[in-house]
Write a protein that holds these residues in place. Structure first.
Motif, PDB file in Angstrom:
ATOM      1  N   GLY A 156       0.791  -1.223   0.000  1.00 23.25           N
ATOM      2  CA  GLY A 156       0.000   0.000   0.000  1.00 23.25           C
ATOM      3  C   GLY A 156       0.824   1.274   0.000  1.00 23.25           C
ATOM      4  O   GLY A 156       0.304   2.365  -0.201  1.00 23.25           O
ATOM      5  N   SER A 157       2.133   1.151   0.237  1.00 25.79           N
ATOM      6  CA  SER A 157       3.025   2.316   0.232  1.00 25.79           C
ATOM      7  C   SER A 157       4.401   1.865  -0.225  1.00 25.79           C
ATOM      8  O   SER A 157       4.760   0.689  -0.101  1.00 25.79           O
ATOM      9  N   PHE A 158       5.192   2.816  -0.722  1.00 20.88           N
ATOM     10  CA  PHE A 158       6.508   2.431  -1.235  1.00 20.88           C
ATOM     11  C   PHE A 158       7.436   3.630  -1.293  1.00 20.88           C
ATOM     12  O   PHE A 158       7.011   4.779  -1.189  1.00 20.88           O
ATOM     13  N   VAL A 159       8.722   3.337  -1.499  1.00 27.72           N
ATOM     14  CA  VAL A 159       9.698   4.371  -1.818  1.00 27.72           C
ATOM     15  C   VAL A 159      10.353   3.972  -3.138  1.00 27.72           C
ATOM     16  O   VAL A 159      10.728   2.818  -3.329  1.00 27.72           O
ATOM     17  N   CYS A 160      10.464   4.935  -4.044  1.00 27.18           N
ATOM     18  CA  CYS A 160      11.114   4.716  -5.326  1.00 27.18           C
ATOM     19  C   CYS A 160      12.513   5.339  -5.257  1.00 27.18           C
ATOM     20  O   CYS A 160      12.640   6.538  -5.048  1.00 27.18           O
ATOM     21  N   VAL A 161      13.530   4.518  -5.434  1.00 31.17           N
ATOM     22  CA  VAL A 161      14.915   4.985  -5.345  1.00 31.17           C
ATOM     23  C   VAL A 161      15.387   5.316  -6.763  1.00 31.17           C
ATOM     24  O   VAL A 161      15.746   4.429  -7.538  1.00 31.17           O
ATOM     25  N   ASN A 162      15.381   6.609  -7.086  1.00 32.83           N
ATOM     26  CA  ASN A 162      15.668   7.063  -8.452  1.00 32.83           C
ATOM     27  C   ASN A 162      17.101   7.579  -8.545  1.00 32.83           C
ATOM     28  O   ASN A 162      17.431   8.639  -8.017  1.00 32.83           O
ATOM     29  N   HIS A 163      17.951   6.837  -9.248  1.00 34.69           N
ATOM     30  CA  HIS A 163      19.361   7.224  -9.377  1.00 34.69           C
ATOM     31  C   HIS A 163      19.626   8.037 -10.642  1.00 34.69           C
ATOM     32  O   HIS A 163      20.764   8.428 -10.890  1.00 34.69           O
ATOM     33  N   VAL A 164      18.585   8.261 -11.455  1.00 39.54           N
ATOM     34  CA  VAL A 164      18.740   9.062 -12.686  1.00 39.54           C
ATOM     35  C   VAL A 164      17.628  10.105 -12.737  1.00 39.54           C
ATOM     36  O   VAL A 164      16.813  10.135 -13.655  1.00 39.54           O
ATOM     37  N   ILE A 165      17.592  10.961 -11.747  1.00 40.26           N
ATOM     38  CA  ILE A 165      16.499  11.912 -11.590  1.00 40.26           C
ATOM     39  C   ILE A 165      16.384  12.853 -12.787  1.00 40.26           C
ATOM     40  O   ILE A 165      15.308  13.376 -13.090  1.00 40.26           O
ATOM     41  N   SER A 166      17.498  13.069 -13.505  1.00 38.35           N
ATOM     42  CA  SER A 166      17.473  13.965 -14.668  1.00 38.35           C
ATOM     43  C   SER A 166      16.782  13.332 -15.869  1.00 38.35           C
ATOM     44  O   SER A 166      16.400  14.029 -16.804  1.00 38.35           O
ATOM     45  N   ASN A 167      16.636  12.014 -15.850  1.00 40.08           N
ATOM     46  CA  ASN A 167      15.984  11.302 -16.949  1.00 40.08           C
ATOM     47  C   ASN A 167      14.496  11.203 -16.632  1.00 40.08           C
ATOM     48  O   ASN A 167      14.045  10.288 -15.943  1.00 40.08           O
ATOM     49  N   THR A 168      13.732  12.152 -17.153  1.00 43.86           N
ATOM     50  CA  THR A 168      12.308  12.248 -16.796  1.00 43.86           C
ATOM     51  C   THR A 168      11.507  11.046 -17.274  1.00 43.86           C
ATOM     52  O   THR A 168      10.496  10.692 -16.670  1.00 43.86           O
ATOM     53  N   VAL A 169      11.956  10.402 -18.344  1.00 49.14           N
ATOM     54  CA  VAL A 169      11.229   9.238 -18.854  1.00 49.14           C
ATOM     55  C   VAL A 169      11.326   8.083 -17.867  1.00 49.14           C
ATOM     56  O   VAL A 169      10.345   7.379 -17.609  1.00 49.14           O
ATOM     57  N   VAL A 170      12.510   7.873 -17.282  1.00 44.00           N
ATOM     58  CA  VAL A 170      12.690   6.793 -16.313  1.00 44.00           C
ATOM     59  C   VAL A 170      11.824   7.016 -15.076  1.00 44.00           C
ATOM     60  O   VAL A 170      11.324   6.067 -14.472  1.00 44.00           O
ATOM     61  N   ALA A 171      11.604   8.278 -14.707  1.00 41.77           N
ATOM     62  CA  ALA A 171      10.753   8.580 -13.550  1.00 41.77           C
ATOM     63  C   ALA A 171       9.320   8.107 -13.766  1.00 41.77           C
ATOM     64  O   ALA A 171       8.562   7.932 -12.800  1.00 41.77           O
ATOM     65  N   GLU A 172       8.944   7.880 -15.032  1.00 43.54           N
ATOM     66  CA  GLU A 172       7.608   7.352 -15.328  1.00 43.54           C
ATOM     67  C   GLU A 172       7.409   5.969 -14.711  1.00 43.54           C
ATOM     68  O   GLU A 172       6.286   5.543 -14.462  1.00 43.54           O
ATOM     69  N   ARG A 173       8.495   5.259 -14.478  1.00 37.79           N
ATOM     70  CA  ARG A 173       8.392   3.964 -13.802  1.00 37.79           C
ATOM     71  C   ARG A 173       7.805   4.141 -12.410  1.00 37.79           C
ATOM     72  O   ARG A 173       6.941   3.373 -11.975  1.00 37.79           O
ATOM     73  N   CYS A 174       8.270   5.160 -11.707  1.00 40.35           N
ATOM     74  CA  CYS A 174       7.787   5.431 -10.353  1.00 40.35           C
ATOM     75  C   CYS A 174       6.326   5.872 -10.381  1.00 40.35           C
ATOM     76  O   CYS A 174       5.511   5.428  -9.561  1.00 40.35           O
ATOM     77  N   ARG A 175       6.009   6.761 -11.328  1.00 37.15           N
ATOM     78  CA  ARG A 175       4.636   7.260 -11.424  1.00 37.15           C
ATOM     79  C   ARG A 175       3.671   6.135 -11.784  1.00 37.15           C
ATOM     80  O   ARG A 175       2.571   6.022 -11.227  1.00 37.15           O
ATOM     81  N   GLY A 176       4.078   5.279 -12.723  1.00 41.83           N
ATOM     82  CA  GLY A 176       3.243   4.148 -13.091  1.00 41.83           C
ATOM     83  C   GLY A 176       3.028   3.196 -11.929  1.00 41.83           C
ATOM     84  O   GLY A 176       1.921   2.681 -11.735  1.00 41.83           O
ATOM     85  N   PHE A 177       4.074   2.964 -11.149  1.00 45.61           N
ATOM     86  CA  PHE A 177       3.971   2.082  -9.988  1.00 45.61           C
ATOM     87  C   PHE A 177       2.966   2.634  -8.982  1.00 45.61           C
ATOM     88  O   PHE A 177       2.115   1.894  -8.462  1.00 45.61           O
ATOM     89  N   ALA A 178       3.062   3.942  -8.718  1.00 46.96           N
ATOM     90  CA  ALA A 178       2.122   4.573  -7.786  1.00 46.96           C
ATOM     91  C   ALA A 178       0.685   4.454  -8.298  1.00 46.96           C
ATOM     92  O   ALA A 178      -0.228   4.126  -7.536  1.00 46.96           O
ATOM     93  N   ASP A 179       0.491   4.702  -9.596  1.00 49.61           N
ATOM     94  CA  ASP A 179      -0.851   4.605 -10.166  1.00 49.61           C
ATOM     95  C   ASP A 179      -1.370   3.167 -10.111  1.00 49.61           C
ATOM     96  O   ASP A 179      -2.563   2.932  -9.899  1.00 49.61           O
ATOM     97  N   GLY A 180      -0.476   2.204 -10.317  1.00 44.55           N
ATOM     98  CA  GLY A 180      -0.882   0.802 -10.217  1.00 44.55           C
ATOM     99  C   GLY A 180      -1.326   0.444  -8.811  1.00 44.55           C
ATOM    100  O   GLY A 180      -2.251  -0.350  -8.612  1.00 44.55           O
ATOM    101  N   LEU A 181      -0.667   1.041  -7.824  1.00 42.32           N
ATOM    102  CA  LEU A 181      -1.068   0.833  -6.429  1.00 42.32           C
ATOM    103  C   LEU A 181      -2.338   1.606  -6.086  1.00 42.32           C
ATOM    104  O   LEU A 181      -3.017   1.296  -5.099  1.00 42.32           O
ATOM    105  N   GLY A 182      -2.622   2.646  -6.890  1.00 41.29           N
ATOM    106  CA  GLY A 182      -3.782   3.488  -6.613  1.00 41.29           C
ATOM    107  C   GLY A 182      -3.508   4.553  -5.577  1.00 41.29           C
ATOM    108  O   GLY A 182      -4.420   4.968  -4.842  1.00 41.29           O
TER     109      GLY A 182
END
Length: 316
Positions: A156-182
């Motif tokens: 129900g909760s998570f932390v996304c460890v983003n090592h390439v914060i400048s790569n906005t496309v990769v950050a979509e992985r985190c956003r998609g994960f959050a949306d999948g969790l609702g």
């Protein structure tokens, strides 16, 4: 005897066919350059290097791999310009930052160079810069699928460890994960940087300050490997839900020992290998797939590790 001779003749035909294509003048001296955004320190890209090298060997073409040593995107933009100036038949490149890289890529296309976007970017961005196609993993979709899987496992909760914060496309992985969790992504994504010691310390600090966190999502070996050390140091390995993108030796070991629940394989080998095959056949015969190619996502769990473990860090 006739059967043996027939087999030998067929074998000879298979071996000679690429040479015959070249001898006929279909694509002699073809050269393709792959430009990535990866720093020299990121070992995950070794699979990319192996993929392009094997494709070059099998297709009988010249290939080069270039990257900014420190991962600086302005430096990468200059490398794309230099690659275009060398007048190759094609450029294969990541699109890690549209604002920084779209200009040089469009210039290469305007120069008449065929371009394929791989790994980072989107199909929409690929069309906008005039590239032929995108070969890679739809990042948001992969994150969303991972989020749905985690939700089904009770996260129900998570932390996304983003090592390439400048790569906005990769950050979509985190956003998609959050949306999948609702849930809202909010402050669940941390900028970990790329220094292993710093990544471990920031993960420990976050989990200490937020002990109710159900899960960890890392975005590749650069962030996964230090996070494995962090959860082991905290004594919560195997207890906290841990999923990651990409594969590597330590990730595979983490899946084996139960520290990591699953890894998402975007098949980087295919991201480098397939563009060379596509470009070569396009230059030689004028044939081109009619759509983009999704190289992932695929979930790798402890039940399906034999082939992955064998080739991890080389072709997987």
């Amino acid at each position: 005897m006739k059967s043996i001779l027939k087999k030998l003749m067929l074998t000879a035909a298979v071996v000679l066919s690429p040479l015959m294509a070249s001898a006929d003048g279909h694509g002699d001296d073809l050269k393709y350059v792959l430009v990535s955004h990866a720093p020299d320190s990121d070992s995950w890209w070794n699979t990319i290097k192996n993929g392009i090298a094997l494709a070059g060997e099998q297709m009988g073409v010249t290939v080069e791999y270039r990257n900014p040593p420190t991962g600086d995107l302005a430096d990468m933009a200059r490398i794309i310009e230099q690659a275009a100036a060398s007048n190759p038949n094609g450029i294969i490149t990541t699109l890690a930052d549209f604002d920084v890289l779209s200009g040089p890529i469009k210039s290469a296309v305007d120069q008449g160079i065929n371009v394929i976007i791989m790994n980072s970017g989107t199909p929409e961005q690929t069309r906008e810069v005039g590239a032929l196609m995108f070969v890679g993993q739809p990042e948001y979709d992969a994150g969303f699928a991972a989020g749905l899987r985690a939700k089904g496992d009770g996260v129900g909760s998570f932390v996304c460890v983003n090592h390439v914060i400048s790569n906005t496309v990769v950050a979509e992985r985190c956003r998609g994960f959050a949306d999948g969790l609702g849930i809202e992504l909010g402050s669940s994504m941390i900028d970990s940087g790329q220094d292993p010691a710093e990544i471990k310390n920031r993960v420990i600090a976050y989990l200490t300050a937020n002990p109710e966190t159900d899960a960890i999502l890392t975005l590749g070996p650069t962030s996964a490997d230090p996070t494995i050390l962090a959860v082991k140091e905290m004594g919560i390995a195997g207890d906290i839900y841990f999923g990651t993108f990409d594969l590597g030796t330590e990730i595979v070991n983490g899946i084996k020992d139960g520290t990591i629940k699953w890894g998402i394989d975007q098949q980087p080998f295919l991201q480098a290998y397939l563009p060379v095959v596509v470009l070569t056949n396009y230059d030689r015969y004028g044939v081109l797939p009619g759509n983009n190619i999704n190289s992932g996502p695929g979930f790798v769990t402890a039940d399906a590790l034999e082939m992955v473990e064998k080739f991890a860090g080389e072709f997987r």
